[in-house]
Design a protein around this motif. Structure first.
Motif, mmCIF file in Angstrom:
data_model
loop_
_atom_site.group_PDB
_atom_site.id
_atom_site.type_symbol
_atom_site.label_atom_id
_atom_site.label_comp_id
_atom_site.label_asym_id
_atom_site.label_seq_id
_atom_site.Cartn_x
_atom_site.Cartn_y
_atom_site.Cartn_z
ATOM 1 N N UNK B 208 3.738 -4.410 3.751
ATOM 2 C CA UNK B 208 2.404 -3.813 3.697
ATOM 3 C C UNK B 208 2.475 -2.375 3.203
ATOM 4 N N UNK B 210 4.821 -1.069 1.382
ATOM 5 C CA UNK B 210 5.224 -1.099 -0.033
ATOM 6 C C UNK B 210 4.019 -1.355 -0.935
ATOM 7 N N UNK B 211 3.222 -2.350 -0.563
ATOM 8 C CA UNK B 211 2.063 -2.697 -1.394
ATOM 9 C C UNK B 211 1.141 -1.485 -1.517
ATOM 10 N N UNK B 212 0.924 -0.770 -0.415
ATOM 11 C CA UNK B 212 0.048 0.410 -0.480
ATOM 12 C C UNK B 212 0.672 1.534 -1.303
ATOM 13 N N UNK B 213 1.992 1.701 -1.184
ATOM 14 C CA UNK B 213 2.658 2.742 -1.989
ATOM 15 C C UNK B 213 2.519 2.446 -3.488
ATOM 16 N N UNK B 214 2.678 1.160 -3.829
ATOM 17 C CA UNK B 214 2.550 0.785 -5.245
ATOM 18 C C UNK B 214 1.103 0.911 -5.708
ATOM 19 N N UNK B 215 0.177 0.532 -4.833
ATOM 20 C CA UNK B 215 -1.241 0.663 -5.190
ATOM 21 C C UNK B 215 -1.600 2.134 -5.406
ATOM 22 N N UNK B 217 0.232 4.354 -6.655
ATOM 23 C CA UNK B 217 0.727 4.777 -7.971
ATOM 24 C C UNK B 217 -0.392 4.711 -9.016
ATOM 25 N N UNK B 220 -2.188 7.785 -10.092
ATOM 26 C CA UNK B 220 -1.517 8.816 -10.896
ATOM 27 C C UNK B 220 -2.213 8.903 -12.259
#
Lengths: 233, 233
Positions: B208, B210-215, B217, B220
């Protein structure tokens, strides 16, 4: 430069590429070089010294293959490098395997130093191409882990060539792009540089193909809703 | 079971955990065990045999730490396993480093067999938890590459503990999830199983986050448009 010595190294390198070090004797090297046993001993104190010297040459050759012009999309540069790398792995198979498998009877601090030198060359080349100002410990870690991935993947591939070479070449590059993106998700400074990286990439290149493959995943039943659930919690 | 022999192995394991094998002598082991040199030789032909036996025990202990109940989200299971793994790395630091660095003077086919056994145990446990019917060569390759990543990352961490342990633990798990997703992007059969994987994950777990960290991005500047350009080309 002593030609006879160079010839012995060249012959030894060829034999050590084809067979594990324990299966190559000084006699084999002498025979293949058309030289006498004493002549080999005139130049090298023993098999280990000849092994380490031929390894050093192989390491230099491999490190040379990492050099690439800083032009064009980054993933395409890495793709070209990985092509040359896999050529090397292919033509030095048994020796490459014996070297990277720590249990080789010929493993020594000398051979480890050669491997470490090649790894460092790969690491430095990648950071050079990334052109990241002051790479973080996290980014360096990502690069080293990806190099370990490339090594273990090459060993697997030598043992079982079920994946075509070009596919492996592409996969390794895409894994690097994914690892870079993951690192950027943790590091705001790197995230800012990521936009420039993607801006320089082309749709038909490794990164473009990766982005489309990942986008296609979103069409798998129920996957997109689950990702949305996790993203918006 | 011979208690004296077990005690010698236990003492040897402790010493080999704290110092590289070349820095531990039979005399050191005898002294630490309160035993005589001849007594040690009564049980073991030499230092290498004692080293390999203590290594086998360490390998068994480490492999045991990979076992985990098949309950709850997969990334949380792996997170718990990685906690126990990093505990092991932490408490066996110098020995762990010497072992995994191929150039150790004590490296041998015997020590390589122990390392390979531990790697196989890790590999099998992961596939067991993934519960993928008939894992593809590609998925197996992904698992092995991630194990290599965990090893090299642990070595880095032992040499330079700039990353807190919990962060490393989380990163390794997230890197596994990313590698799994990447493999699924190449393999339709695995992609179908991926929806179930994400459905079982919790927002507060490693996946969960990880998904938020990638989202994140995607916020940026210029990154989302570049990804869209590549995805829709």
């Amino acid at each position: 430069m002593d030609e006879r010595r160079e010839q012995l190294i060249s012959v030894a390198l060829d034999l050590f590429s084809k067979y594990p070090p324990e299966d190559v004797s000084i006699d084999d090297i002498a025979a293949a070089a058309g030289a006498s046993r004493p002549l080999v001993y005139h130049y090298f104190p023993g098999k280990q010294a000849l092994y380490e010297e031929s390894l050093r040459r192989a390491g230099q050759e491999l490190a040379g293959r990492f050099e690439e012009h800083a032009e064009g999309p980054l993933s395409e540069r890495l793709y070209r490098v990985m092509g040359r790398y896999l050529d090397f792995v292919d033509s030095h198979g048994p020796g490459f395997s014996a070297l990277l498998r720590g249990g080789s009877v010929a493993a020594s601090p000398g051979t480890t130093a050669v491997i470490d030198e090649v790894r460092r060359a790969a690491h430095d080349q990648i950071l050079l191409h990334l052109a990241v100002t002051e790479p973080s410990a996290g980014l360096r870690r990502t690069v080293r882990a990806w190099i370990a991935n490339a090594e273990i993947t090459s060993l697997d591939w030598l043992a079982d060539r079920s994946v075509p070479r070009e596919e492996l070449q592409l996969q390794l590059v895409q894994e690097f792009v994914a690892a870079l993106t993951l690192t950027a998700a943790r590091e705001p400074a790197l995230a800012l540089e990521l936009a420039d990286f993607f801006a320089a990439e082309r749709p038909e290149g490794p990164t473009g193909r990766l982005v489309r493959e990942l986008a296609n995943l979103l069409t798998v039943p129920n996957l997109a809703p689950q990702l949305t659930r996790l993203a918006t919690s």
